[in-house]
Design an enzyme around this catalytic site. Structure first.
Site, PDB file in Angstrom:
ATOM      1  N   ASP A 152     -27.962 100.910  14.854  1.00 59.31           N
ATOM      2  CA  ASP A 152     -28.967 101.031  13.255  1.00 59.31           C
ATOM      3  C   ASP A 152     -29.680  99.840  13.337  1.00 59.31           C
ATOM      4  O   ASP A 152     -30.996 100.799  12.977  1.00 59.31           O
ATOM      5  CB  ASP A 152     -28.288 102.718  12.557  1.00 59.31           C
ATOM      6  CG  ASP A 152     -27.469 102.901  12.965  1.00 59.31           C
ATOM      7  OD1 ASP A 152     -27.024 103.428  14.181  1.00 59.31           O
ATOM      8  OD2 ASP A 152     -26.791 103.774  12.591  1.00 59.31           O
ATOM      9  N   ARG A 192     -16.323  86.146  30.052  1.00 58.72           N
ATOM     10  CA  ARG A 192     -16.028  87.262  30.468  1.00 58.72           C
ATOM     11  C   ARG A 192     -17.099  87.828  31.777  1.00 58.72           C
ATOM     12  O   ARG A 192     -16.398  88.887  32.056  1.00 58.72           O
ATOM     13  CB  ARG A 192     -16.533  88.508  29.177  1.00 58.72           C
ATOM     14  CG  ARG A 192     -14.926  87.337  27.999  1.00 58.72           C
ATOM     15  CD  ARG A 192     -15.369  88.278  27.070  1.00 58.72           C
ATOM     16  NE  ARG A 192     -14.527  87.589  26.023  1.00 58.72           N
ATOM     17  CZ  ARG A 192     -14.472  88.643  24.812  1.00 58.72           C
ATOM     18  NH1 ARG A 192     -15.405  89.004  24.362  1.00 58.72           N
ATOM     19  NH2 ARG A 192     -13.749  88.227  24.498  1.00 58.72           N
ATOM     20  N   ALA A 245     -18.904  90.855   8.839  1.00 62.50           N
ATOM     21  CA  ALA A 245     -20.105  90.567   8.394  1.00 62.50           C
ATOM     22  C   ALA A 245     -20.786  90.966   6.713  1.00 62.50           C
ATOM     23  O   ALA A 245     -20.690  90.328   5.931  1.00 62.50           O
ATOM     24  CB  ALA A 245     -21.213  91.103   9.366  1.00 62.50           C
ATOM     25  N   ALA A 254     -17.103  86.346  17.484  1.00 56.95           N
ATOM     26  CA  ALA A 254     -18.227  87.225  16.864  1.00 56.95           C
ATOM     27  C   ALA A 254     -16.849  86.531  15.569  1.00 56.95           C
ATOM     28  O   ALA A 254     -17.706  86.569  15.150  1.00 56.95           O
ATOM     29  CB  ALA A 254     -17.422  88.355  17.436  1.00 56.95           C
TER      30      ALA A 254
HETATM   31  P1  ADP Z   1     -19.608  92.697  12.461  1.00 59.97           P
HETATM   32  O1  ADP Z   1     -19.263  91.887  13.662  1.00 59.97           O
HETATM   33  O2  ADP Z   1     -21.016  92.602  12.969  1.00 59.97           O
HETATM   34  O3  ADP Z   1     -19.194  92.586  10.883  1.00 59.97           O
HETATM   35  P2  ADP Z   1     -18.569  95.556  13.161  1.00 59.97           P
HETATM   36  O4  ADP Z   1     -19.058  96.738  14.302  1.00 59.97           O
HETATM   37  O5  ADP Z   1     -17.695  95.015  12.083  1.00 59.97           O
HETATM   38  O6  ADP Z   1     -20.260  94.773  12.891  1.00 59.97           O
HETATM   39  O7  ADP Z   1     -19.817  96.218  11.527  1.00 59.97           O
HETATM   40  C1  ADP Z   1     -20.760  97.143  11.808  1.00 59.97           C
HETATM   41  C2  ADP Z   1     -20.029  98.474  10.322  1.00 59.97           C
HETATM   42  O8  ADP Z   1     -21.330  98.777  10.790  1.00 59.97           O
HETATM   43  C3  ADP Z   1     -19.212  99.572  11.152  1.00 59.97           C
HETATM   44  O9  ADP Z   1     -18.312 100.062  10.053  1.00 59.97           O
HETATM   45  C4  ADP Z   1     -20.858 100.824  11.337  1.00 59.97           C
HETATM   46  O10 ADP Z   1     -20.553 101.838  11.342  1.00 59.97           O
HETATM   47  C5  ADP Z   1     -21.563 100.518  10.229  1.00 59.97           C
HETATM   48  N1  ADP Z   1     -23.030 100.905  10.652  1.00 59.97           N
HETATM   49  C6  ADP Z   1     -23.194 100.676  11.884  1.00 59.97           C
HETATM   50  N2  ADP Z   1     -24.911 101.377  11.584  1.00 59.97           N
HETATM   51  C7  ADP Z   1     -24.239 101.906  10.301  1.00 59.97           C
HETATM   52  C8  ADP Z   1     -25.523 102.874   9.117  1.00 59.97           C
HETATM   53  N3  ADP Z   1     -26.656 103.136   9.547  1.00 59.97           N
HETATM   54  N4  ADP Z   1     -25.475 103.216   8.174  1.00 59.97           N
HETATM   55  C9  ADP Z   1     -24.412 102.399   7.772  1.00 59.97           C
HETATM   56  N5  ADP Z   1     -22.910 101.891   8.335  1.00 59.97           N
HETATM   57  C10 ADP Z   1     -23.781 101.503   9.955  1.00 59.97           C
END
Ligand code: ADP
Length: 457
Positions: free
Chosen positions: A226, A285, A15, A439
């Site tokens: 977060d 699932r 995303a 997803a």
């Molecule tokens: P999506 O599938 O929605 O793109 P992902 O799990 O693939 O979500 O990616 C989310 C990313 O955001 C992860 O790499 C995670 O480490 C990062 N992340 C989560 N919390 C924080 C934060 N507080 N600050 C910076 N990066 C974050």
């Protein structure tokens, strides 16, 4: 330390990269901040498959009849109709364009002659990136983002959102390497793409006590919710938070998702310790996970043969996982069913009887026991593979409420100025249960919309 941008993207999964690329291509100065030492999030470690009705591989394989409507209906139904119909429709309409964007603009390579039909889907409609993982997707997105001039900062954790007196979100307070404070100002938009909260046991329990420490997670350790918490702190509404999904087939020692076991989509069967099937292997699932937990010991065995692997090709794609499972005695390759059964102390006669029925149903095309929607495949011929597995927390469906422009809404349904969100941390697309392959479609589609929206500001 203070750094100024037009658009600040928090999180570097699918995303985040999609949003950043679109915003940068619209001329914005964009930064992605990522708290982990490497980019990619769960997108990276996922299978990377992506549903897109009417896609080019369907055409090549002669799969006809699929449509935006069918995909929309499967997704709504799969989530118990709790998704926002408008947003689910938006995803369904844009799914193919998102896949084509990945293929043509981002240069993601998809397999030309293979698709998955994940549980709950009426058609084989999931494209598979080369290597059968999200590695291909993230590697190419990162390259594209860099080419578009996006600044990417790892080891940088967003702590809270900054607001001006009017309540507009104007930036992010962050910490670099756990000790250095950095302020990122965002002239136009902060886009939250921090993923779900599957690795945050405390938060899981807060919203659904069922998913306590008994469950491991398939997620990266950064998946701690977060963005959801940061947005809530500036008044964002949360929805559907109790909907937490387990992935039915994960490693009993580590909780890691078993991609080797994607043979399930091509005819592998699930049996219990008594050697009996107990659920349709292409069920949702949540249904499969619940069924597994109701069996002796709360685990399952997945059984397939070389013919099925020949269709899925997961052994070649996931050699490391294969070797690890063999080493840990969670998987065995056996010439006969007796041998396969004995390895896990299953009654060989019971397993043979189950497989005989499967073979018969494969011939008649009618699974009289569980109505396998893909049609069962004959397991007459060895060698066999049998793998032990448990459900593991995989995806959190709940999160922020967004609208069609990905604006984050407050309790009153009003947009919080300056704040946008896309991906797993949103709670309005997948309802109570996300279908496989949804997803990537979700995060790429809404990530791009977020980036384009920000690009117009
Ligand atoms: P999506 O599938 O929605 O793109 P992902 O799990 O693939 O979500 O990616 C989310 C990313 O955001 C992860 O790499 C995670 O480490 C990062 N992340 C989560 N919390 C924080 C934060 N507080 N600050 C910076 N990066 C974050």
């Amino acid at each position: 330390d203070k750094q100024d941008y037009d658009v600040v993207v928090v999180g570097s999964g699918g995303a985040g990269f999609s949003a950043a690329i679109e915003a940068a291509e619209a001329g914005k100065k964009v930064v992605i901040i990522e708290k982990m030492p490497t980019v990619g999030g769960n997108t990276l470690i996922s299978g990377g498959e992506m549903n897109a009705p009417g896609n080019w591989v369907q055409k090549k394989l002669g799969i006809t009849g699929d449509s935006v409507e069918s995909y929309y209906e499967d997704t709504m139904k799969g989530g118990d109709n709790l998704g926002d119909p408008k947003l689910v429709h938006l995803m369904a309409e844009n799914a193919l364009a998102s896949a084509e964007w990945l293929r043509d603009e981002v240069k993601v390579e998809f397999l030309e002659d293979q698709l998955f039909q994940f549980g709950g889907h009426s058609y084989k409609r999931a494209l598979i990136p080369v290597g059968h993982t999200g590695q291909e997707v993230i590697t190419k997105l990162k390259k594209k983002a860099e080419a578009a001039g996006v600044k990417i900062l790892v080891d940088t954790k967003a702590d809270e959102l900054l607001q001006d007196n009017s309540g507009k979100v104007t930036g992010v307070a962050a910490t670099y390497k756990e000790n250095q404070e950095v302020k990122f100002t965002a002239k136009d938009a902060v886009i939250l793409t921090t993923g779900g909260f599957g690795s945050n046991v405390k938060m899981r329990k807060e919203y659904n006590p069922e998913y306590d420490e008994r469950y491991m997670s398939t997620d990266t350790e950064g998946t701690t919710g977060d963005g959801i918490v940061m947005a809530e702190n500036v008044g964002a509404a949360l929805t559907n938070m109790e909907s937490i999904q387990t992935y039915p087939i994960a490693n009993p020692k580590t909780g890691v998702i078993s991609l080797l076991a994607d043979t399930r989509f091509d005819g592998a069967i699930l049996v219990n310790q008594e050697g009996q099937r107990f659920v349709e292997e292409l069920e949702r699932r949540d249904v499969i996970s619940e069924a597994i937990l109701a069996q002796t010991g709360g685990y399952t065995y997945q059984l397939w043969n070389d013919d099925i692997d020949g269709i899925s090709k997961t052994k070649a794609a996931h050699e490391d996982e294969y070797d690890e499972l063999i080493k840990d005695k969670l998987l065995v390759k056996a010439d006969t069913l007796e041998e396969a059964a004995e390895f896990f102390d299953i009654d060989p006669e019971a397993l043979k009887a189950t497989v005989e029925k499967v073979n018969e149903y494969a011939k008649t095309g009618d699974d009289k026991d569980f109505h396998h929607r893909g049609g069962l495949v004959s397991l007459e011929k060895g060698p066999y593979y049998i793998e032990k597995a448990i459900p593991s927390v995989h995806h959190t469906m709940g999160g922020l409420v967004i609208n069609q422009e990905t604006e984050v809404l407050d309790e009153a349904g009003k947009a919080i100025p300056g704040l946008y969100a896309a991906g797993e941390l949103t709670g309005v697309i997948q309802g109570s249960n996300r279908l496989g392959g949804n997803a990537i479609t979700d995060i790429i589609t809404f990530g791009r919309i977020a980036g384009k929206t920000a690009g117009k500001l």
